[in-house]
Scaffold this motif. Structure first.
Motif, PDB file in Angstrom:
ATOM      1  N   ASN A   5       0.829  -1.211   0.000  1.00 44.71           N
ATOM      2  CA  ASN A   5       0.000   0.000   0.000  1.00 44.71           C
ATOM      3  C   ASN A   5       0.865   1.262   0.000  1.00 44.71           C
ATOM      4  OD1 ASN A   5       0.901  -0.268   2.627  1.00 44.71           O
ATOM      5  ND2 ASN A   5      -1.100   0.123   3.562  1.00 44.71           N
ATOM      6  N   MET A   6       1.967   1.237   0.755  1.00 45.72           N
ATOM      7  CA  MET A   6       2.855   2.400   0.785  1.00 45.72           C
ATOM      8  C   MET A   6       3.603   2.579  -0.548  1.00 45.72           C
ATOM      9  SD  MET A   6       2.300   3.815   3.592  1.00 45.72           S
ATOM     10  CE  MET A   6       0.941   3.262   4.608  1.00 45.72           C
ATOM     11  N   LEU A   7       3.966   1.470  -1.161  1.00 42.66           N
ATOM     12  CA  LEU A   7       4.628   1.552  -2.465  1.00 42.66           C
ATOM     13  C   LEU A   7       3.669   2.071  -3.536  1.00 42.66           C
ATOM     14  CD1 LEU A   7       6.693  -1.761  -2.404  1.00 42.66           C
ATOM     15  CD2 LEU A   7       7.484   0.571  -1.925  1.00 42.66           C
ATOM     16  N   LEU A   8       2.398   1.683  -3.437  1.00 42.45           N
ATOM     17  CA  LEU A   8       1.404   2.210  -4.372  1.00 42.45           C
ATOM     18  C   LEU A   8       1.247   3.718  -4.207  1.00 42.45           C
ATOM     19  CD1 LEU A   8      -1.469  -0.448  -4.332  1.00 42.45           C
ATOM     20  CD2 LEU A   8       0.025   0.131  -6.239  1.00 42.45           C
ATOM     21  N   LEU A   9       1.209   4.178  -2.946  1.00 43.19           N
ATOM     22  CA  LEU A   9       1.096   5.618  -2.706  1.00 43.19           C
ATOM     23  C   LEU A   9       2.322   6.357  -3.226  1.00 43.19           C
ATOM     24  CD1 LEU A   9      -0.428   5.742   0.883  1.00 43.19           C
ATOM     25  CD2 LEU A   9      -1.555   6.332  -1.270  1.00 43.19           C
ATOM     26  N   CYS A  10       3.492   5.759  -3.056  1.00 47.19           N
ATOM     27  CA  CYS A  10       4.711   6.369  -3.583  1.00 47.19           C
ATOM     28  C   CYS A  10       4.644   6.468  -5.109  1.00 47.19           C
ATOM     29  CB  CYS A  10       5.931   5.557  -3.153  1.00 47.19           C
ATOM     30  SG  CYS A  10       7.497   6.216  -3.753  1.00 47.19           S
ATOM     31  N   GLY A  11       4.214   5.389  -5.755  1.00 48.94           N
ATOM     32  CA  GLY A  11       4.080   5.410  -7.206  1.00 48.94           C
ATOM     33  C   GLY A  11       3.065   6.432  -7.677  1.00 48.94           C
ATOM     34  N   LEU A  12       1.945   6.556  -6.929  1.00 51.32           N
ATOM     35  CA  LEU A  12       0.939   7.553  -7.280  1.00 51.32           C
ATOM     36  C   LEU A  12       1.507   8.957  -7.167  1.00 51.32           C
ATOM     37  CD1 LEU A  12      -1.992   8.280  -7.960  1.00 51.32           C
ATOM     38  CD2 LEU A  12      -2.489   8.189  -5.502  1.00 51.32           C
ATOM     39  N   GLY A  13       2.281   9.186  -6.101  1.00 48.86           N
ATOM     40  CA  GLY A  13       2.895  10.503  -5.946  1.00 48.86           C
ATOM     41  C   GLY A  13       3.819  10.845  -7.094  1.00 48.86           C
ATOM     42  N   MET A  14       4.586   9.854  -7.540  1.00 44.80           N
ATOM     43  CA  MET A  14       5.498  10.106  -8.663  1.00 44.80           C
ATOM     44  C   MET A  14       4.730  10.368  -9.955  1.00 44.80           C
ATOM     45  SD  MET A  14       8.375  10.117  -7.211  1.00 44.80           S
ATOM     46  CE  MET A  14       9.468  10.165  -8.638  1.00 44.80           C
ATOM     47  N   LEU A  15       3.576   9.725 -10.116  1.00 46.88           N
ATOM     48  CA  LEU A  15       2.784   9.929 -11.329  1.00 46.88           C
ATOM     49  C   LEU A  15       2.190  11.332 -11.401  1.00 46.88           C
ATOM     50  CD1 LEU A  15       0.836   6.546 -11.701  1.00 46.88           C
ATOM     51  CD2 LEU A  15       2.584   7.457 -13.240  1.00 46.88           C
ATOM     52  N   VAL A  16       1.771  11.861 -10.251  1.00 45.93           N
ATOM     53  CA  VAL A  16       1.058  13.148 -10.271  1.00 45.93           C
ATOM     54  C   VAL A  16       1.989  14.336 -10.017  1.00 45.93           C
ATOM     55  CG1 VAL A  16      -1.043  12.027  -9.484  1.00 45.93           C
ATOM     56  CG2 VAL A  16       0.455  13.111  -7.807  1.00 45.93           C
ATOM     57  N   ARG A  17       3.277  14.082  -9.772  1.00 49.14           N
ATOM     58  CA  ARG A  17       4.157  15.190  -9.383  1.00 49.14           C
ATOM     59  C   ARG A  17       4.390  16.181 -10.521  1.00 49.14           C
ATOM     60  NH1 ARG A  17       9.743  14.547 -10.568  1.00 49.14           N
ATOM     61  NH2 ARG A  17      10.175  12.599 -11.698  1.00 49.14           N
ATOM     62  N   ARG A  18       4.244  15.771 -11.777  1.00 47.45           N
ATOM     63  CA  ARG A  18       4.423  16.719 -12.871  1.00 47.45           C
ATOM     64  C   ARG A  18       3.322  17.778 -12.879  1.00 47.45           C
ATOM     65  NH1 ARG A  18       6.404  13.240 -18.203  1.00 47.45           N
ATOM     66  NH2 ARG A  18       8.376  12.473 -17.282  1.00 47.45           N
ATOM     67  N   ARG A  19       2.123  17.353 -12.522  1.00 39.17           N
ATOM     68  CA  ARG A  19       1.012  18.308 -12.504  1.00 39.17           C
ATOM     69  C   ARG A  19       0.920  19.038 -11.175  1.00 39.17           C
ATOM     70  NH1 ARG A  19      -5.158  17.067 -14.630  1.00 39.17           N
ATOM     71  NH2 ARG A  19      -5.929  19.211 -14.356  1.00 39.17           N
ATOM     72  N   PRO A  62       3.507  19.255  -8.326  1.00 39.57           N
ATOM     73  CA  PRO A  62       4.836  18.883  -7.835  1.00 39.57           C
ATOM     74  C   PRO A  62       4.911  18.733  -6.318  1.00 39.57           C
ATOM     75  CG  PRO A  62       5.011  20.608  -9.482  1.00 39.57           C
ATOM     76  CD  PRO A  62       3.551  20.461  -9.176  1.00 39.57           C
ATOM     77  N   LEU A  63       4.411  19.711  -5.576  1.00 37.00           N
ATOM     78  CA  LEU A  63       4.524  19.658  -4.121  1.00 37.00           C
ATOM     79  C   LEU A  63       3.718  18.501  -3.554  1.00 37.00           C
ATOM     80  CD1 LEU A  63       5.561  20.840  -1.488  1.00 37.00           C
ATOM     81  CD2 LEU A  63       3.581  22.392  -1.476  1.00 37.00           C
ATOM     82  N   PHE A  64       2.476  18.357  -4.013  1.00 34.18           N
ATOM     83  CA  PHE A  64       1.634  17.267  -3.518  1.00 34.18           C
ATOM     84  C   PHE A  64       2.232  15.911  -3.878  1.00 34.18           C
ATOM     85  CE2 PHE A  64      -1.708  14.130  -4.501  1.00 34.18           C
ATOM     86  CZ  PHE A  64      -2.242  13.970  -3.224  1.00 34.18           C
ATOM     87  N   GLY A  65       2.698  15.780  -5.129  1.00 41.54           N
ATOM     88  CA  GLY A  65       3.234  14.501  -5.570  1.00 41.54           C
ATOM     89  C   GLY A  65       4.465  14.081  -4.792  1.00 41.54           C
ATOM     90  N   MET A  66       5.398  15.009  -4.602  1.00 35.91           N
ATOM     91  CA  MET A  66       6.611  14.669  -3.861  1.00 35.91           C
ATOM     92  C   MET A  66       6.316  14.428  -2.385  1.00 35.91           C
ATOM     93  SD  MET A  66       9.009  14.248  -5.918  1.00 35.91           S
ATOM     94  CE  MET A  66      10.290  14.038  -4.679  1.00 35.91           C
ATOM     95  N   THR A  67       5.382  15.203  -1.823  1.00 39.10           N
ATOM     96  CA  THR A  67       5.002  14.980  -0.420  1.00 39.10           C
ATOM     97  C   THR A  67       4.409  13.590  -0.247  1.00 39.10           C
ATOM     98  OG1 THR A  67       4.581  17.340  -0.093  1.00 39.10           O
ATOM     99  CG2 THR A  67       3.581  15.812   1.474  1.00 39.10           C
ATOM    100  N   LEU A  68       3.542  13.190  -1.175  1.00 40.92           N
ATOM    101  CA  LEU A  68       2.925  11.870  -1.092  1.00 40.92           C
ATOM    102  C   LEU A  68       3.969  10.771  -1.253  1.00 40.92           C
ATOM    103  CD1 LEU A  68       0.325  10.196  -0.878  1.00 40.92           C
ATOM    104  CD2 LEU A  68       0.094  10.388  -3.366  1.00 40.92           C
ATOM    105  N   ALA A  69       4.863  10.925  -2.209  1.00 41.46           N
ATOM    106  CA  ALA A  69       5.878   9.891  -2.469  1.00 41.46           C
ATOM    107  C   ALA A  69       6.832   9.743  -1.294  1.00 41.46           C
ATOM    108  CB  ALA A  69       6.643  10.231  -3.749  1.00 41.46           C
ATOM    109  N   VAL A  70       7.382  10.873  -0.838  1.00 37.64           N
ATOM    110  CA  VAL A  70       8.344  10.811   0.263  1.00 37.64           C
ATOM    111  C   VAL A  70       7.651  10.405   1.559  1.00 37.64           C
ATOM    112  CG1 VAL A  70       9.949  12.163   1.676  1.00 37.64           C
ATOM    113  CG2 VAL A  70       9.881  12.487  -0.806  1.00 37.64           C
ATOM    114  N   GLY A  71       6.452  10.943   1.790  1.00 37.36           N
ATOM    115  CA  GLY A  71       5.725  10.614   3.011  1.00 37.36           C
ATOM    116  C   GLY A  71       5.394   9.137   3.113  1.00 37.36           C
ATOM    117  N   SER A  72       5.026   8.528   2.003  1.00 37.46           N
ATOM    118  CA  SER A  72       4.692   7.096   2.027  1.00 37.46           C
ATOM    119  C   SER A  72       5.919   6.250   2.323  1.00 37.46           C
ATOM    120  CB  SER A  72       4.049   6.675   0.709  1.00 37.46           C
ATOM    121  OG  SER A  72       4.938   6.882  -0.378  1.00 37.46           O
ATOM    122  N   LEU A  73       7.076   6.645   1.804  1.00 44.21           N
ATOM    123  CA  LEU A  73       8.304   5.900   2.096  1.00 44.21           C
ATOM    124  C   LEU A  73       8.721   6.080   3.552  1.00 44.21           C
ATOM    125  CD1 LEU A  73      10.406   6.515  -1.143  1.00 44.21           C
ATOM    126  CD2 LEU A  73       9.078   4.488  -0.509  1.00 44.21           C
TER     127      LEU A  73
END
Length: 254
Positions: free
Chosen positions: A20-34, A36-47
Motif C-alpha cells: 500500500n505504501m509503495l502504491l502511494l509512492c508510485g501515485l505521488g510520482m505519477l502526479v508530481r508533474r502536474r 509537484p509539491l503534492f506529488g513529492m510529499t505523497l511519495a516521500v511521506g509514504s516511504l
C-alpha cells in the motif's frame, strides 16, 4: 482456488504494507508533474511511513491498542467456562521434516501451546477450528489436533474443519458446541486478533472469556528497536489487517 480467497488475497496485497505504501509512492510520482509539491510529499511521506512501520515503535502504534483491549488471562483460571476454543493461524505446507505432512505455522503453534497449558490447568475439553484451503490434503483443525495429541499430550474433543475465516470459525464452532449445551468458552488466539474474534463469537450467542497469547508490545522499547526490520513490518501489517477487519465486521454485521 475459491473466488473469496482470491479477492481477500488481492485486497490484502493492496491495502496492507508494504504494497500500500509503495502504491502511494508510485501515485505521488505519477502526479508530481502536474502537482509537484503534492506529488513529492505523497511519495516521500509514504516511504517514511513504510520505514516507521518497519520499526518496533511504529508497529506498536497500531498493535498496542489491539493487544490492550483484552489483557492476559489471570492464572490459575477460576471461571465457569465449559470448553477451550483454539483458532487456527496458518500452516506450513508439505513440511519435509515431517514426512511432507502439513504442520502448524508459528502463530498456530503458539496458540496450541497456550491451549495445552490451559487444558492442563482446567481439564476443559478443546475445540480446534480451521479449514482446508484448495489443494490441501487435510484441514487445519486436523493438523492442530494431531499436534496437540502428539506434541503436547493433550486430547481434542471437537474438530471444526470447514471454515475459511474468523466469522465462519465462530458460526460453525458455535453450532458444534451448542449441540452439547456448551455456551461458555475460553477463546484462544493472538492478542491482536482477539478483539475481532471476541465480537464475532459473541454474535453467535457464546459467552466468551478471552485467553489471548502472543503479546508483542509488552516489553520496553530499546534503542535498536528504532532501526527498521522486516519482522516489525510484518507485525504492522498484521495489526492493520485487524483494524480493517474490525471495520469490515462493523459495517457488515451492524
Amino acid at each position: 482456488m475459491s473466488t473469496s480467497w482470491l479477492i481477500n488475497t488481492l485486497l490484502g496485497a493492496v491495502l496492507l504494507p508494504p504494497f500500500n505504501m509503495l502504491l502511494l509512492c508510485g501515485l505521488g510520482m505519477l502526479v508530481r508533474r502536474r502537482w509537484p509539491l503534492f506529488g513529492m510529499t505523497l511519495a516521500v511521506g509514504s516511504l517514511l511511513m513504510l520505514a516507521l512501520l518497519s520499526t518496533r515503535p511504529g508497529a506498536m502504534l497500531l498493535a498496542a491498542p489491539l493487544e490492550n483491549r483484552h489483557p492476559a488471562l489471570p492464572l490459575p483460571y477460576q471461571g465457569d467456562a465449559q470448553a477451550i476454543v483454539v483458532l487456527g493461524g496458518g500452516r506450513l505446507a508439505n513440511a519435509p521434516e515431517y514426512g511432507h505432512q502439513d504442520s502448524p505455522s508459528s502463530p498456530t503453534l503458539r496458540r496450541m501451546r497456550y491451549a495445552a497449558a490451559l487444558h492442563r490447568g482446567t481439564g476443559l475439553p478443546i475445540l480446534v477450528t480451521g479449514g482446508q484451503p484448495d489443494g490441501a490434503k487435510e484441514s487445519e483443525a486436523v493438523i492442530m489436533a494431531r499436534g496437540l495429541r502428539e506434541d503436547f499430550g493433550v486430547p481434542v474433543k471437537w474438530l471444526e474443519g470447514e471454515s475459511d475465516n474468523t466469522a465462519e470459525n465462530a458460526s460453525q464452532s458455535a453450532d458444534m458446541l451448542k449441540k452439547e449445551n456448551v455456551r461458555r468458552v475460553l477463546l484462544v488466539t493472538d492478542a491482536m486478533h482477539m478483539p475481532r474474534a471476541v465480537k464475532i463469537f459473541e454474535r453467535q450467542g457464546l459467552q466468551i472469556t478471552p485467553a489471548p497469547t502472543a503479546f508483542y508490545t509488552v516489553t520496553l522499547v530499546l534503542p535498536g528497536d528504532f532501526v527498521p526490520r522486516t519482522g516489525w513490518l510484518v507485525q504492522s501489517s498484521y495489526a492493520m489487517h485487524e483494524w480493517i477487519g474490525i471495520l469490515w465486521y462493523r459495517l457488515r454485521y451492524r
